[in-house]
Design a protein around this motif. Structure first.
Motif, mmCIF file in Angstrom:
data_model
loop_
_atom_site.group_PDB
_atom_site.id
_atom_site.type_symbol
_atom_site.label_atom_id
_atom_site.label_comp_id
_atom_site.label_asym_id
_atom_site.label_seq_id
_atom_site.Cartn_x
_atom_site.Cartn_y
_atom_site.Cartn_z
ATOM 1 N N MET A 1 0.846 -1.179 0.000
ATOM 2 C CA MET A 1 0.000 0.000 0.000
ATOM 3 C C MET A 1 0.887 1.237 0.000
ATOM 4 O O MET A 1 1.958 1.241 0.577
ATOM 5 N N ARG A 2 0.352 2.274 -0.642
ATOM 6 C CA ARG A 2 1.016 3.573 -0.600
ATOM 7 C C ARG A 2 0.059 4.565 0.043
ATOM 8 O O ARG A 2 -1.156 4.413 -0.061
ATOM 9 N N VAL A 3 0.627 5.578 0.700
ATOM 10 C CA VAL A 3 -0.158 6.539 1.470
ATOM 11 C C VAL A 3 0.246 7.952 1.099
ATOM 12 O O VAL A 3 1.437 8.244 0.928
ATOM 13 N N ILE A 4 -0.760 8.822 0.994
ATOM 14 C CA ILE A 4 -0.513 10.257 0.845
ATOM 15 C C ILE A 4 -1.687 10.997 1.458
ATOM 16 O O ILE A 4 -2.826 10.503 1.441
ATOM 17 N N GLY A 5 -1.403 12.149 2.025
ATOM 18 C CA GLY A 5 -2.448 12.943 2.653
ATOM 19 C C GLY A 5 -2.794 14.168 1.844
ATOM 20 O O GLY A 5 -2.007 14.653 1.038
ATOM 21 N N LEU A 6 -4.002 14.652 2.065
ATOM 22 C CA LEU A 6 -4.420 15.961 1.591
ATOM 23 C C LEU A 6 -4.591 16.807 2.845
ATOM 24 O O LEU A 6 -5.423 16.489 3.692
ATOM 25 N N ALA A 7 -3.796 17.852 2.960
ATOM 26 C CA ALA A 7 -3.823 18.675 4.167
ATOM 27 C C ALA A 7 -4.100 20.116 3.785
ATOM 28 O O ALA A 7 -3.634 20.600 2.750
ATOM 29 N N GLY A 8 -4.851 20.783 4.619
ATOM 30 C CA GLY A 8 -5.151 22.191 4.391
ATOM 31 C C GLY A 8 -6.148 22.663 5.421
ATOM 32 O O GLY A 8 -6.735 21.860 6.160
ATOM 33 N N LEU A 98 -5.729 7.452 0.848
ATOM 34 C CA LEU A 98 -5.755 8.908 0.876
ATOM 35 C C LEU A 98 -6.190 9.346 2.266
ATOM 36 O O LEU A 98 -7.225 8.900 2.760
ATOM 37 N N VAL A 99 -5.391 10.200 2.890
ATOM 38 C CA VAL A 99 -5.649 10.652 4.254
ATOM 39 C C VAL A 99 -6.084 12.111 4.203
ATOM 40 O O VAL A 99 -5.332 12.962 3.713
#
Length: 166
Positions: A1-8, A98-99
């Motif tokens: 698995m790969r992980v990346i976040g959307l932050a704002g 997606l975080v």
């Protein structure tokens, strides 16, 4: 698995972006799961439902199942909030997680920034931000795509998502 976040910041458009990005990623043949952080009390259950009655009676966990889906609710009951890694461990394996939120964690992130919010950039103070989705050019020369450029943001997601664990 790969992980990346959307932050704002709130109101930047993270949820709207995810709603457009998930179908695009699935169209690329990827399986996708999401984790959403809530800063407030929330409930996925409703008073009057049996599962709500079970939780109110003191059950630590309540699992609800049907032919279409199942959900497991866990009451923390004064225990500390689980860390992102512990939450990801509960997910079935997928290509991409997606975080949304968890902006103070160290997983790789794409900053979602909307100028009309009047909020400061998270980058460069957050070194985990690898790229930006925004309606304005970001400071520091990070890779950037416009908020409505779903293929461009999708390419940033695929380029910067990291294998899990971290």
């Amino acid at each position: 698995m790969r992980v990346i976040g959307l932050a704002g910041w709130s109101g930047a458009g993270k949820t709207t972006l995810l709603a457009a990005l998930i179908p695009w990623l699935r169209g690329q043949g990827l399986t996708v799961s999401t984790i959403k952080h809530a800063h407030h009390a929330f409930d996925v259950d409703r008073p009057g439902k049996d599962s709500h009655t079970h939780r109110q009676a003191g059950a630590s966990q309540v699992l609800v199942s049907s032919a279409l889906r199942w959900a497991l609710m866990t009451e923390l009951r004064d225990a500390p909030e689980p860390e992102l890694a512990a939450l990801i461990a509960h997910l079935d394996p997928v290509d991409l997680v997606l975080v949304e939120g968890f902006k103070r964690d160290t997983h790789p992130k794409i900053e979602v920034h909307r100028s009309a919010n009047g909020k400061p950039w998270l980058h460069p103070e957050d070194p985990a931000i690898r790229a930006v989705a925004s309606d304005a050019p970001p400071p520091g020369g990070l890779p950037h795509a416009g908020l409505d450029d779903i293929p461009g943001i999708g390419a940033l997601v695929l380029a910067h998502a990291a294998p899990w664990p971290g």
